[in-house]
Write a protein that holds these residues in place. Structure first.
Motif, PDB file in Angstrom:
ATOM      1  N   HIS A   1      39.275  30.981  40.993  1.00  0.00           N
ATOM      2  CA  HIS A   1      38.859  32.316  41.439  1.00  0.00           C
ATOM      3  C   HIS A   1      40.091  33.199  41.489  1.00  0.00           C
ATOM      4  CE1 HIS A   1      35.557  29.813  42.900  1.00  0.00           C
ATOM      5  NE2 HIS A   1      34.828  30.866  42.625  1.00  0.00           N
ATOM      6  N   VAL A   2      39.980  34.385  40.906  1.00  0.00           N
ATOM      7  CA  VAL A   2      41.109  35.310  40.849  1.00  0.00           C
ATOM      8  C   VAL A   2      40.673  36.685  41.346  1.00  0.00           C
ATOM      9  CG1 VAL A   2      42.319  34.140  38.977  1.00  0.00           C
ATOM     10  CG2 VAL A   2      40.615  35.852  38.433  1.00  0.00           C
ATOM     11  N   VAL A   3      41.651  37.475  41.736  1.00  0.00           N
ATOM     12  CA  VAL A   3      41.393  38.848  42.185  1.00  0.00           C
ATOM     13  C   VAL A   3      41.609  39.773  40.989  1.00  0.00           C
ATOM     14  CG1 VAL A   3      42.101  40.679  43.762  1.00  0.00           C
ATOM     15  CG2 VAL A   3      42.115  38.300  44.531  1.00  0.00           C
ATOM     16  N   MET A   4      40.636  40.652  40.788  1.00  0.00           N
ATOM     17  CA  MET A   4      40.684  41.592  39.670  1.00  0.00           C
ATOM     18  C   MET A   4      40.804  43.017  40.198  1.00  0.00           C
ATOM     19  SD  MET A   4      40.308  39.616  37.017  1.00  0.00           S
ATOM     20  CE  MET A   4      39.954  40.788  35.734  1.00  0.00           C
TER      21      MET A   4
ATOM     22  N   GLN B   1      39.518  49.258  42.335  1.00  0.00           N
ATOM     23  CA  GLN B   1      38.723  48.444  43.248  1.00  0.00           C
ATOM     24  C   GLN B   1      39.084  46.973  43.048  1.00  0.00           C
ATOM     25  OE1 GLN B   1      36.482  49.841  45.565  1.00  0.00           O
ATOM     26  NE2 GLN B   1      37.604  51.618  44.838  1.00  0.00           N
ATOM     27  N   LEU B   2      39.309  46.258  44.151  1.00  0.00           N
ATOM     28  CA  LEU B   2      39.658  44.847  44.082  1.00  0.00           C
ATOM     29  C   LEU B   2      38.427  43.993  44.336  1.00  0.00           C
ATOM     30  CD1 LEU B   2      42.989  44.927  46.126  1.00  0.00           C
ATOM     31  CD2 LEU B   2      42.740  44.821  43.671  1.00  0.00           C
ATOM     32  N   ALA B   3      38.330  42.888  43.608  1.00  0.00           N
ATOM     33  CA  ALA B   3      37.227  41.953  43.797  1.00  0.00           C
ATOM     34  C   ALA B   3      37.687  40.568  43.374  1.00  0.00           C
ATOM     35  CB  ALA B   3      36.019  42.362  42.983  1.00  0.00           C
ATOM     36  N   GLU B   4      37.201  39.559  44.090  1.00  0.00           N
ATOM     37  CA  GLU B   4      37.510  38.181  43.720  1.00  0.00           C
ATOM     38  C   GLU B   4      36.350  37.641  42.896  1.00  0.00           C
ATOM     39  OE1 GLU B   4      39.181  34.081  45.744  1.00  0.00           O
ATOM     40  OE2 GLU B   4      38.434  35.665  47.018  1.00  0.00           O
TER      41      GLU B   4
ATOM     42  N   SER C   1      35.520  32.632  34.652  1.00  0.00           N
ATOM     43  CA  SER C   1      34.726  33.077  33.500  1.00  0.00           C
ATOM     44  C   SER C   1      34.385  34.564  33.598  1.00  0.00           C
ATOM     45  CB  SER C   1      33.452  32.235  33.378  1.00  0.00           C
ATOM     46  OG  SER C   1      32.669  32.367  34.533  1.00  0.00           O
ATOM     47  N   ASN C   2      34.053  35.037  34.787  1.00  0.00           N
ATOM     48  CA  ASN C   2      33.780  36.468  34.955  1.00  0.00           C
ATOM     49  C   ASN C   2      35.039  37.294  34.747  1.00  0.00           C
ATOM     50  OD1 ASN C   2      31.067  36.168  35.436  1.00  0.00           O
ATOM     51  ND2 ASN C   2      31.276  36.121  37.655  1.00  0.00           N
TER      52      ASN C   2
ATOM     53  N   ALA D   1      38.567  45.541  33.682  1.00  0.00           N
ATOM     54  CA  ALA D   1      39.487  45.210  34.776  1.00  0.00           C
ATOM     55  C   ALA D   1      40.666  44.408  34.238  1.00  0.00           C
ATOM     56  CB  ALA D   1      38.757  44.406  35.844  1.00  0.00           C
ATOM     57  N   HIS D   2      41.665  44.256  35.103  1.00  0.00           N
ATOM     58  CA  HIS D   2      42.804  43.390  34.783  1.00  0.00           C
ATOM     59  C   HIS D   2      43.119  42.537  36.002  1.00  0.00           C
ATOM     60  CE1 HIS D   2      44.788  46.896  36.668  1.00  0.00           C
ATOM     61  NE2 HIS D   2      45.661  46.005  37.112  1.00  0.00           N
ATOM     62  N   LEU D   3      43.892  41.476  35.783  1.00  0.00           N
ATOM     63  CA  LEU D   3      44.261  40.590  36.888  1.00  0.00           C
ATOM     64  C   LEU D   3      45.159  41.323  37.871  1.00  0.00           C
ATOM     65  CD1 LEU D   3      45.081  37.259  35.016  1.00  0.00           C
ATOM     66  CD2 LEU D   3      43.129  37.708  36.491  1.00  0.00           C
ATOM     67  N   ALA D   4      44.942  41.067  39.148  1.00  0.00           N
ATOM     68  CA  ALA D   4      45.775  41.671  40.189  1.00  0.00           C
ATOM     69  C   ALA D   4      47.111  40.932  40.241  1.00  0.00           C
ATOM     70  CB  ALA D   4      45.073  41.578  41.534  1.00  0.00           C
ATOM     71  N   THR D   5      48.116  41.612  40.725  1.00  0.00           N
ATOM     72  CA  THR D   5      49.413  40.965  40.919  1.00  0.00           C
ATOM     73  C   THR D   5      49.315  39.995  42.093  1.00  0.00           C
ATOM     74  OG1 THR D   5      50.197  42.650  42.454  1.00  0.00           O
ATOM     75  CG2 THR D   5      50.627  43.027  40.095  1.00  0.00           C
ATOM     76  N   ALA D   6      50.330  39.166  42.258  1.00  0.00           N
ATOM     77  CA  ALA D   6      50.334  38.199  43.359  1.00  0.00           C
ATOM     78  C   ALA D   6      50.296  38.914  44.711  1.00  0.00           C
ATOM     79  CB  ALA D   6      51.561  37.304  43.261  1.00  0.00           C
ATOM     80  N   GLU D   7      51.013  40.036  44.813  1.00  0.00           N
ATOM     81  CA  GLU D   7      51.027  40.792  46.066  1.00  0.00           C
ATOM     82  C   GLU D   7      49.658  41.400  46.357  1.00  0.00           C
ATOM     83  OE1 GLU D   7      53.320  41.565  43.542  1.00  0.00           O
ATOM     84  OE2 GLU D   7      54.872  40.264  44.368  1.00  0.00           O
ATOM     85  N   GLU D   8      49.035  41.972  45.343  1.00  0.00           N
ATOM     86  CA  GLU D   8      47.701  42.556  45.521  1.00  0.00           C
ATOM     87  C   GLU D   8      46.692  41.484  45.922  1.00  0.00           C
ATOM     88  OE1 GLU D   8      47.577  46.312  42.406  1.00  0.00           O
ATOM     89  OE2 GLU D   8      47.344  44.281  41.612  1.00  0.00           O
TER      90      GLU D   8
END
Length: 108
Positions: A21-24, A37-40, A44-45, A55-62
């Motif tokens: 699971h990643v934050v986008m 807007q941030l969402a986990e 696959s999504n 969307a793109h992947l959030a940074t580690a800090e985000e």
């Protein structure tokens, strides 16, 4: 678009994402998508959102900030639920009189 190429790209992007699971972070889209807007989401999504340009992947800090905020929101919601619970104890008249007499100091 060639479906075979689409799904090959999708699998390649998905394999590049390590976590389940990643934050986008969303992009502005022509159909009303709001930027930032941030969402986990699942891996696959996330791959599909990246490939479609939504969307793109959030940074580690985000990601860390998002997860801390989500944890705090969960704790606040749990506290509100506990505060809303009302505990009621039903006691008989005899028990009430017994408690009152035990609480009063006896006169001599």
């Amino acid at each position: 678009m060639d479906l075979r190429a689409f799904f090959q790209k999708l699998r390649k992007i998905e394999q590049g994402i390590v976590e389940p699971h990643v934050v986008m972070v969303s992009h502005e889209t022509s159909d009303g998508g709001r930027p930032g807007q941030l969402a986990e989401v699942s891996r696959s999504n996330a791959a599909r959102l990246i490939l479609e340009g939504h969307a793109h992947l959030a940074t580690a800090e985000e990601s860390a900030e998002f997860r801390i905020a989500a944890q705090k929101a969960l704790e606040d919601a749990q506290q509100r639920l506990l505060a809303e619970k009302v505990q009621v104890t039903v006691i008989s008249d005899a028990d009430l009189r017994a408690m009152k007499s035990a609480a009063r100091p006896e006169k001599r």
